[in-house]
Design a protein around this motif. Structure first.
Motif, PDB file in Angstrom:
ATOM      1  N   ILE A 292       1.024  -1.170  -0.034  1.00 52.99           N
ATOM      2  CA  ILE A 292      -0.011  -0.177   0.023  1.00 52.99           C
ATOM      3  C   ILE A 292       0.912   1.380  -0.100  1.00 52.99           C
ATOM      4  N   VAL A 293       1.686   1.294   0.774  1.00 51.10           N
ATOM      5  CA  VAL A 293       2.740   2.438   0.884  1.00 51.10           C
ATOM      6  C   VAL A 293       3.469   2.633  -0.421  1.00 51.10           C
ATOM      7  N   LEU A 294       3.974   1.606  -0.993  1.00 54.50           N
ATOM      8  CA  LEU A 294       4.640   1.676  -2.332  1.00 54.50           C
ATOM      9  C   LEU A 294       3.703   2.254  -3.411  1.00 54.50           C
ATOM     10  N   LEU A 295       2.317   1.801  -3.529  1.00 53.68           N
ATOM     11  CA  LEU A 295       1.477   2.082  -4.257  1.00 53.68           C
ATOM     12  C   LEU A 295       1.183   3.802  -4.075  1.00 53.68           C
ATOM     13  N   VAL A 296       0.845   4.014  -3.102  1.00 55.01           N
ATOM     14  CA  VAL A 296       0.641   5.595  -2.593  1.00 55.01           C
ATOM     15  C   VAL A 296       1.787   6.238  -3.174  1.00 55.01           C
ATOM     16  N   GLN A 297       3.027   6.115  -2.951  1.00 56.40           N
ATOM     17  CA  GLN A 297       4.078   6.866  -3.016  1.00 56.40           C
ATOM     18  C   GLN A 297       4.290   6.722  -4.824  1.00 56.40           C
ATOM     19  N   GLN A 298       4.107   5.564  -5.320  1.00 55.36           N
ATOM     20  CA  GLN A 298       4.380   5.725  -6.934  1.00 55.36           C
ATOM     21  C   GLN A 298       3.435   6.533  -7.516  1.00 55.36           C
ATOM     22  N   ILE A 299       2.015   6.587  -7.012  1.00 59.79           N
ATOM     23  CA  ILE A 299       1.192   7.643  -7.810  1.00 59.79           C
ATOM     24  C   ILE A 299       1.330   8.932  -7.260  1.00 59.79           C
ATOM     25  N   GLU A 300       2.111   9.238  -6.169  1.00 57.77           N
ATOM     26  CA  GLU A 300       2.475  10.311  -5.824  1.00 57.77           C
ATOM     27  C   GLU A 300       3.545  10.923  -6.873  1.00 57.77           C
ATOM     28  N   GLY A 301       4.706  10.117  -6.979  1.00 57.60           N
ATOM     29  CA  GLY A 301       5.952  10.566  -7.616  1.00 57.60           C
ATOM     30  C   GLY A 301       5.747  10.386  -8.936  1.00 57.60           C
ATOM     31  N   HIS A 302       4.812   9.540  -9.759  1.00 52.91           N
ATOM     32  CA  HIS A 302       4.774   9.618 -11.270  1.00 52.91           C
ATOM     33  C   HIS A 302       3.397  10.081 -11.708  1.00 52.91           C
ATOM     34  N   VAL A 303       2.514  10.811 -11.021  1.00 55.83           N
ATOM     35  CA  VAL A 303       1.496  11.125 -11.367  1.00 55.83           C
ATOM     36  C   VAL A 303       1.019  12.715 -10.976  1.00 55.83           C
ATOM     37  N   LEU A 304       1.186  12.739  -9.545  1.00 52.06           N
ATOM     38  CA  LEU A 304       0.698  13.998  -9.011  1.00 52.06           C
ATOM     39  C   LEU A 304       1.713  14.998  -9.157  1.00 52.06           C
ATOM     40  N   GLN A 305       2.949  14.707  -8.689  1.00 54.84           N
ATOM     41  CA  GLN A 305       4.039  15.616  -8.647  1.00 54.84           C
ATOM     42  C   GLN A 305       4.458  16.030 -10.039  1.00 54.84           C
ATOM     43  N   PRO A 306       4.606  15.355 -11.004  1.00 58.17           N
ATOM     44  CA  PRO A 306       4.871  15.769 -12.538  1.00 58.17           C
ATOM     45  C   PRO A 306       3.695  16.678 -12.981  1.00 58.17           C
ATOM     46  N   PHE A 307       2.349  16.346 -12.588  1.00 58.01           N
ATOM     47  CA  PHE A 307       1.280  16.895 -13.281  1.00 58.01           C
ATOM     48  C   PHE A 307       0.951  18.196 -12.368  1.00 58.01           C
ATOM     49  N   LEU A 308       1.369  18.410 -11.247  1.00 58.51           N
ATOM     50  CA  LEU A 308       1.015  19.755 -10.647  1.00 58.51           C
ATOM     51  C   LEU A 308       2.168  20.572 -10.560  1.00 58.51           C
ATOM     52  N   MET A 309       3.630  20.155 -10.366  1.00 63.77           N
ATOM     53  CA  MET A 309       4.591  20.870 -10.344  1.00 63.77           C
ATOM     54  C   MET A 309       5.026  21.214 -11.672  1.00 63.77           C
ATOM     55  N   GLY A 310       5.151  20.323 -12.753  1.00 61.91           N
ATOM     56  CA  GLY A 310       5.538  20.315 -13.984  1.00 61.91           C
ATOM     57  C   GLY A 310       6.779  21.133 -14.205  1.00 61.91           C
ATOM     58  N   HIS A 311       6.910  22.179 -14.750  1.00 60.14           N
ATOM     59  CA  HIS A 311       8.129  22.810 -15.094  1.00 60.14           C
ATOM     60  C   HIS A 311       8.547  23.902 -13.985  1.00 60.14           C
ATOM     61  N   ALA A 312       7.565  24.000 -13.112  1.00 63.20           N
ATOM     62  CA  ALA A 312       7.821  25.171 -12.277  1.00 63.20           C
ATOM     63  C   ALA A 312       8.906  24.661 -11.285  1.00 63.20           C
ATOM     64  N   VAL A 313       8.858  23.280 -10.866  1.00 63.23           N
ATOM     65  CA  VAL A 313      10.085  23.008  -9.570  1.00 63.23           C
ATOM     66  C   VAL A 313      10.686  21.844 -10.576  1.00 63.23           C
ATOM     67  N   SER A 314      11.529  22.331 -11.310  1.00 64.84           N
ATOM     68  CA  SER A 314      12.267  21.191 -12.083  1.00 64.84           C
ATOM     69  C   SER A 314      13.920  20.833 -11.380  1.00 64.84           C
ATOM     70  N   LEU A 315      13.726  20.011 -10.180  1.00 73.86           N
ATOM     71  CA  LEU A 315      14.771  19.749  -9.439  1.00 73.86           C
ATOM     72  C   LEU A 315      14.778  18.111  -9.703  1.00 73.86           C
ATOM     73  N   HIS A 316      16.293  17.662 -10.238  1.00 73.70           N
ATOM     74  CA  HIS A 316      16.388  16.148 -10.268  1.00 73.70           C
ATOM     75  C   HIS A 316      16.255  15.631  -8.876  1.00 73.70           C
ATOM     76  N   PRO A 317      15.846  14.122  -8.748  1.00 73.84           N
ATOM     77  CA  PRO A 317      15.530  13.497  -7.674  1.00 73.84           C
ATOM     78  C   PRO A 317      16.993  13.382  -6.783  1.00 73.84           C
TER      79      PRO A 317
END
Length: 421
Positions: A292-317
């Motif tokens: 469950i934790v891995l699923l939530v974090q994958q949704i966060e890292g690969h869907v939410l953050q790229p969609f919401l932040m986009g080009h505004a906060v372009s810092l490499h992991p």
């Protein structure tokens, strides 16, 4: 052995060595400047941290204030008051509704931690490491002796006094943060104008435009982190409710707070959730919780953050991890919380100052009222008692606070009105 003579006009030091030396002393000066700034910030942390929190709160509450101004036609001061009171009411209501359950839940969480320690100790004694029980008990007695001897007692007393001082600092910091947030919402543009006008004339417009882009980056970061923290807390909290219902709310709050430390916070809080489920329900439940934790974090890292932040906060992991680690080493948990937004803003600002505009749609049509020097009075042949007045270019009145708004270009200049008084 003969030494080849130096040719006439040739420099005795190779160019590569001279270039390395030039870079070295410049880097040393930059390092000393950074160290001095960090030391000064650490000495003034009781003021710096609340002001930084106020900036984040102002960026977070500004859309609500703008909505109240635009749709309800409230004056700026009243819209700011309603925004602040609404924010405080929500925080107080959440604490009041969940406070008793949170206290009881964290008590149970501490009990689960003790049980987990006993389970880990039993595994160490009987597992593949084959560490004897007597040896483990010896380590435990050493820790207990360190806490109960005179030195340990004095350390505890010192810690209690330090905690009381910290509580005082927190209260003072909260008042400073609220006070600054109110004025950042009411007159943020005026404060920014005053700061920019302290710079030399030639640098003001460039710094102002870079600051506008930094604010856009900070706004994107704050809004995204709040939403990401809510998603993480809801997902992991709901997942843990199937295994440890009494601890679901405390774990959700822990995940919400930890998510404001990018990458590291999510990993640490996720591990804590899995460990708690392991102690309470066993290995199978812990593996399901891990999924469950891995699923939530994958949704966060690969869907939410790229969609919401986009080009505004372009810092490499990798940059995010290194920045969080450096911030933690330099300033502890405070450094971990503020390191990434600071790095994101600096990245945007430095790119703009070096010719790379991440937000070309903003343009350069938003100017501050830059003060120009008027010609010398003797050259004009006028009396020194001549009055001055401000003349503004034609166009609508500027927003008193919005440094990123698209308004017509305007620049205030001083003009002699020519009337002897």
């Amino acid at each position: 052995m003969s030494v080849e003579p130096v040719r006439p006009g040739a420099h005795p030091v190779p160019g590569s060595v001279r270039a390395a030396a030039a870079w070295s002393w410049r880097l040393l000066l930059i390092g000393l400047l950074v160290a001095a700034v960090l030391w000064l910030l650490s000495q003034l942390k009781t003021i710096v941290v609340p002001v930084a929190v106020a900036v984040l709160l102002a960026v977070l509450l500004r859309p609500l204030r703008d909505t109240l101004e635009r749709w309800l036609r409230l004056r700026r001061g009243l819209a700011t008051a309603v925004s602040m009171l609404g924010f405080l009411a929500v925080v107080v209501a959440l604490v009041a509704l969940a406070g008793r359950q949170i206290v009881a839940g964290f008590t149970d969480l501490a009990d689960q931690a003790v049980a987990g320690f006993d389970e880990v100790r039993a595994w160490l004694a009987s597992g593949p490491l084959d560490i004897g029980t007597d040896q483990l008990n010896g380590y435990w007695e050493q820790i207990s002796d360190a806490l109960t001897d005179a030195g340990g007692t004095s350390t505890i007393v010192t810690g209690a006094l330090g905690a009381a001082t910290t509580v005082g600092h927190v209260l003072v910091g909260a008042l400073i943060a609220l006070f600054c947030t109110v004025f950042f919402l009411i007159d943020g543009r005026g404060i920014w104008t005053w700061l920019v006008n302290l710079l030399p004339m030639g640098a003001r417009e460039k710094v102002h435009q870079a600051g506008r882009r930094g604010i856009v980056t900070l706004s994107a970061y704050v809004r995204t982190q709040v939403l990401v923290a809510l998603v993480d807390a809801a997902g992991i909290g709901i997942g843990s409710a199937f295994f440890v219902p009494a601890l679901a709310l405390p774990l959700g709050i822990l995940v919400f707070v930890g998510s404001f430390v990018p990458i590291v916070g999510a990993i640490v809080t996720g591990v804590i959730a899995c460990v708690v489920v392991l102690v309470a329900q066993g290995w199978v439940a812990a593996l399901i919780m891990l999924a469950i934790v891995l699923l939530v974090q994958q949704i966060e890292g690969h869907v939410l953050q790229p969609f919401l932040m986009g080009h505004a906060v372009s810092l490499h992991p990798v940059a995010v991890v290194l920045v969080v680690a450096a911030g933690s080493l330099a300033a502890g948990i405070i450094g971990a919380l503020f390191s990434v937004p600071l790095a994101a803003v600096l990245n945007t600002v430095m790119l703009y100052l070096h010719g790379t505009d991440k937000f070309p749609a903003l343009g350069t049509d938003d100017h501050l009222p830059l003060l120009r020097r008027r010609p010398s009075l003797p050259a004009l042949g006028l009396s020194q008692r001549t009055g001055l007045r401000w003349v503004r270019a034609e166009g609508p009145e500027p927003d008193a606070d919005d440094p990123t708004g698209d308004v017509d270009a305007r620049e205030a200049t001083r003009r002699d009105d020519g009337d002897d008084r």
